[in-house]
Design an enzyme around this catalytic site. Sequence first.
Site, PDB file in Angstrom:
ATOM      1  N   GLU A  93       9.701   4.724   5.779  1.00  0.00           N
ATOM      2  CA  GLU A  93       9.286   6.127   5.765  1.00  0.00           C
ATOM      3  C   GLU A  93       8.205   6.252   6.827  1.00  0.00           C
ATOM      4  O   GLU A  93       7.234   5.487   6.776  1.00  0.00           O
ATOM      5  CB  GLU A  93       8.616   6.446   4.426  1.00  0.00           C
ATOM      6  CG  GLU A  93       9.535   6.751   3.296  1.00  0.00           C
ATOM      7  CD  GLU A  93       8.707   6.969   2.033  1.00  0.00           C
ATOM      8  OE1 GLU A  93       8.147   8.065   1.877  1.00  0.00           O
ATOM      9  OE2 GLU A  93       8.611   6.030   1.228  1.00  0.00           O
ATOM     10  N   ARG A 322       9.452  -8.380  -3.341  1.00  0.00           N
ATOM     11  CA  ARG A 322       8.427  -7.956  -2.371  1.00  0.00           C
ATOM     12  C   ARG A 322       7.500  -9.101  -2.024  1.00  0.00           C
ATOM     13  O   ARG A 322       7.313 -10.027  -2.815  1.00  0.00           O
ATOM     14  CB  ARG A 322       7.554  -6.851  -2.980  1.00  0.00           C
ATOM     15  CG  ARG A 322       8.140  -5.493  -2.967  1.00  0.00           C
ATOM     16  CD  ARG A 322       7.230  -4.550  -3.724  1.00  0.00           C
ATOM     17  NE  ARG A 322       6.269  -3.890  -2.847  1.00  0.00           N
ATOM     18  CZ  ARG A 322       6.519  -2.714  -2.242  1.00  0.00           C
ATOM     19  NH1 ARG A 322       7.667  -2.113  -2.414  1.00  0.00           N
ATOM     20  NH2 ARG A 322       5.609  -2.148  -1.473  1.00  0.00           N
ATOM     21  N   LYS A 332      -2.211   2.547   1.632  1.00  0.00           N
ATOM     22  CA  LYS A 332      -2.585   3.444   2.728  1.00  0.00           C
ATOM     23  C   LYS A 332      -3.868   4.195   2.416  1.00  0.00           C
ATOM     24  O   LYS A 332      -4.729   4.355   3.270  1.00  0.00           O
ATOM     25  CB  LYS A 332      -1.484   4.485   2.944  1.00  0.00           C
ATOM     26  CG  LYS A 332      -0.351   3.964   3.752  1.00  0.00           C
ATOM     27  CD  LYS A 332       0.821   4.925   3.713  1.00  0.00           C
ATOM     28  CE  LYS A 332       2.088   4.124   3.759  1.00  0.00           C
ATOM     29  NZ  LYS A 332       3.089   4.459   2.796  1.00  0.00           N
TER      30      LYS A 332
HETATM   31  P1  ATP Z   1       4.399   1.087   0.882  1.00  0.00           P
HETATM   32  O1  ATP Z   1       4.300   1.886  -0.368  1.00  0.00           O
HETATM   33  O2  ATP Z   1       3.620  -0.189   0.878  1.00  0.00           O
HETATM   34  O3  ATP Z   1       4.233   1.898   2.126  1.00  0.00           O
HETATM   35  P2  ATP Z   1       7.211   1.488   0.878  1.00  0.00           P
HETATM   36  O4  ATP Z   1       8.222   0.786   0.046  1.00  0.00           O
HETATM   37  O5  ATP Z   1       6.913   2.893   0.616  1.00  0.00           O
HETATM   38  O6  ATP Z   1       5.913   0.589   0.912  1.00  0.00           O
HETATM   39  P3  ATP Z   1       8.775   1.928   3.230  1.00  0.00           P
HETATM   40  O7  ATP Z   1       8.243   2.573   4.425  1.00  0.00           O
HETATM   41  O8  ATP Z   1       9.734   2.661   2.407  1.00  0.00           O
HETATM   42  O9  ATP Z   1       7.550   1.386   2.405  1.00  0.00           O
HETATM   43  O10 ATP Z   1       9.349   0.499   3.573  1.00  0.00           O
HETATM   44  C1  ATP Z   1      10.460   0.237   4.368  1.00  0.00           C
HETATM   45  C2  ATP Z   1      11.145  -0.971   3.827  1.00  0.00           C
HETATM   46  O11 ATP Z   1      10.233  -2.037   3.678  1.00  0.00           O
HETATM   47  C3  ATP Z   1      11.756  -0.727   2.455  1.00  0.00           C
HETATM   48  O12 ATP Z   1      13.053  -1.272   2.455  1.00  0.00           O
HETATM   49  C4  ATP Z   1      10.853  -1.457   1.513  1.00  0.00           C
HETATM   50  O13 ATP Z   1      11.554  -1.918   0.406  1.00  0.00           O
HETATM   51  C5  ATP Z   1      10.334  -2.590   2.389  1.00  0.00           C
HETATM   52  N1  ATP Z   1       9.023  -3.041   1.944  1.00  0.00           N
HETATM   53  C6  ATP Z   1       7.927  -2.285   1.736  1.00  0.00           C
HETATM   54  N2  ATP Z   1       6.909  -3.023   1.275  1.00  0.00           N
HETATM   55  C7  ATP Z   1       7.366  -4.299   1.181  1.00  0.00           C
HETATM   56  C8  ATP Z   1       6.799  -5.535   0.746  1.00  0.00           C
HETATM   57  N3  ATP Z   1       5.539  -5.584   0.328  1.00  0.00           N
HETATM   58  N4  ATP Z   1       7.569  -6.642   0.779  1.00  0.00           N
HETATM   59  C9  ATP Z   1       8.827  -6.580   1.221  1.00  0.00           C
HETATM   60  N5  ATP Z   1       9.432  -5.459   1.635  1.00  0.00           N
HETATM   61  C10 ATP Z   1       8.719  -4.311   1.618  1.00  0.00           C
HETATM   62 MG    MG Z   2       6.290   4.308   1.649  1.00  0.00          MG
END
Ligand code: ATP
Ligand code: MG
Length: 639
Positions: A93, A322, A332
């Site tokens: 995102e 994760r 963030k």
């Molecule tokens: P955050 O809330 O930390 O921003 P998110 O899941 O909202 O994480 P996205 O921008 O949607 O972040 O992440 C893109 C991809 O990275 C998704 O497929 C998500 O599952 C993966 N991802 C995010 N955080 C992790 C993590 N800590 N370990 C492994 N994969 C991750």
């Molecule tokens: Mg996110």
Amino acid sequence: MAEPVEVSKTLPERLKEKVENVVADKKPKKEKAPKQPKPPKQPKAPSEKPSKAVNPTPSGPADPTAMFKEGWLAAVRKERPLEEPVVTRFPPEPNGYLHIGHSKAIAINFGFAKFYGGKCNLRYDDTNPEAEEEVYFTAIEDIVRWLGFDPALITYSSDFFDQLYALAEKLITLDGAYVCHCTDEELKDQRGGTDPKHKHERYACRHRDRPIEESLAEFRAMRDGKYRPKEAFLRMKQDLTDGNPQMWDLVAYRVLDKPHHRTGDKWRIYPTYDFTHCLCDSFEGITHSLCTTEFILSRVSYEWLNNKVDVPHKPMQREYGRLNITGTVLSKRKIKKLVDEKIVNGWDDPRLYTLVALRRRGIPPGAILSFVSELGVTTATINIQVKRFEQSVRKYLEMTVPRLMLVLDPIPVIIEDLPDNHYEELENAFGPKDVDMGSHKLPFTRKVYIERDDFREVDSKDFFRMAPGKPVGLLKVPYPVVATSFKKDESTGLVTEIHARFEKPEEGEKVKKPKAYIHWVADAPGHGSPVACEVRVFNPLFKSDNPDAVEPSFMADLNPDSLKVYPNAMAEVGLKEIRERAPWPEEAGEKKDNCGFESVRFQAMRTGYFCLDPDTTGAGGKVVLNRIVSLKEDAGKAA
Ligand code: ATP
Ligand code: MG
């Protein structure tokens, strides 16, 4: 601009909001659902623990492809016909900077496709115009490339808004969706209520059985601006009797009063993650949709929708654990607070664990990939201390970056045996003993600078470095030196100059080996020595291993000594050649035209690993160095 409310939510707050997913299009997070159904079957991996088999050997970093050859990912590959080319996607995102956890997702998605000769797209999941900002798009692509991956395509969920809309109409026509006007409260109540003590049966909303034609007309009215946000939703007509909350009539479309950065004012309705993701995966021909385990229950709704509208291509979703790093904060909202309150200097401050920060700190992309591979991929969530990460980086750098001498806090030493104009060049190898990186000429003169810490005014038995009357080695210099006297500044109490002489052997005797060798830099301005530097040494930003748990907030856990600046440091002349020959390590996959100051990496003997900071203003200007990691774990605390 992002809505402040979007960035200011903590993870627990967002977890709590899971129940509201039906209305809010938050991606599902780790909520405990009432009577959780069994998660879908996962391919069997040999072990749920970080894989031992791919641990690095003591002599080098882990094989970054090891995680594809065996275990969970190899099993996932075998689930689809082997002749079908692999197509994956990394779907961030665009609402923030990526952090170290994301490097696992990048390594898996891009790496898996690369390993099997397939393709991986970078897809911006831009269905929430309230949280997106242009700067994040650029930063995300930049980091993916920095990690060594070239997206086969760069796509945007918004590219598919027309197709998605058409499928939404199709879904309504198939009696698979309806327009609903319930409030948030009503939606929660339909799901069994929010009070765990007074749960009641789930029930269908009064709009669920409205005629197809009416839903279609209302959906078009939503599109045409008849409704304000929250006045109408399109909900999928799933299966309320299913134990999986992802089947309880998820929201597919909502009204949002924001222009979109790519589609402008064209749309007033935006598809949710649950509606968008599986369909975009299908449009792009994704074979393996790899995501983290919070989405395990979503696999059912993912497949439900693709089947219901009967897309010709059906991708397969699988979920891995994760990667969390402890001892720092990744949220963030928290990082933003540190930036806004000037505790750190921006999102790329090297004390943070965003990928832009790790890059600036000098961590090589190869070290990050090898760290991820070392941990292995299974369905288990991995919590790793920053110390373990640093240990992995150290191991990676040990044999792959050149060495030279750097004095952080210099004191001059006058070697009285040498004449004023003495100038000699010693040979100094860049590599450790068994690695050939070439060598360079090291000036040696009557006046050299040593580390303030390496001198004691009063000798003691447990001290082996320089003290009056005690022989100590200067690295690369054939004879040890002995301090004979020193001068002090009365006002500061600091030693300002040391006098020393060589300890040469008698005729026919061998040079006595000193107990310790110290590093030094010659004073030979005519030959470019020393190179004046500012050195920034980073210590942990937090005092505890779990700042997130500190009361009243992580801000109470800040380490006041997280940044130490040495304004008068001195490097030896080898730095010039190291800059010219960067990137280091040579084989790490950084492309010469795609890496900056941070790729000028070296080991400062006895001091730590360093890189150039972008504050270095170019040839001849001020040289600024960042410490990547200390040489040993404990040294980090002492520095
Ligand atoms: P955050 O809330 O930390 O921003 P998110 O899941 O909202 O994480 P996205 O921008 O949607 O972040 O992440 C893109 C991809 O990275 C998704 O497929 C998500 O599952 C993966 N991802 C995010 N955080 C992790 C993590 N800590 N370990 C492994 N994969 C991750
Ligand atoms: Mg996110």
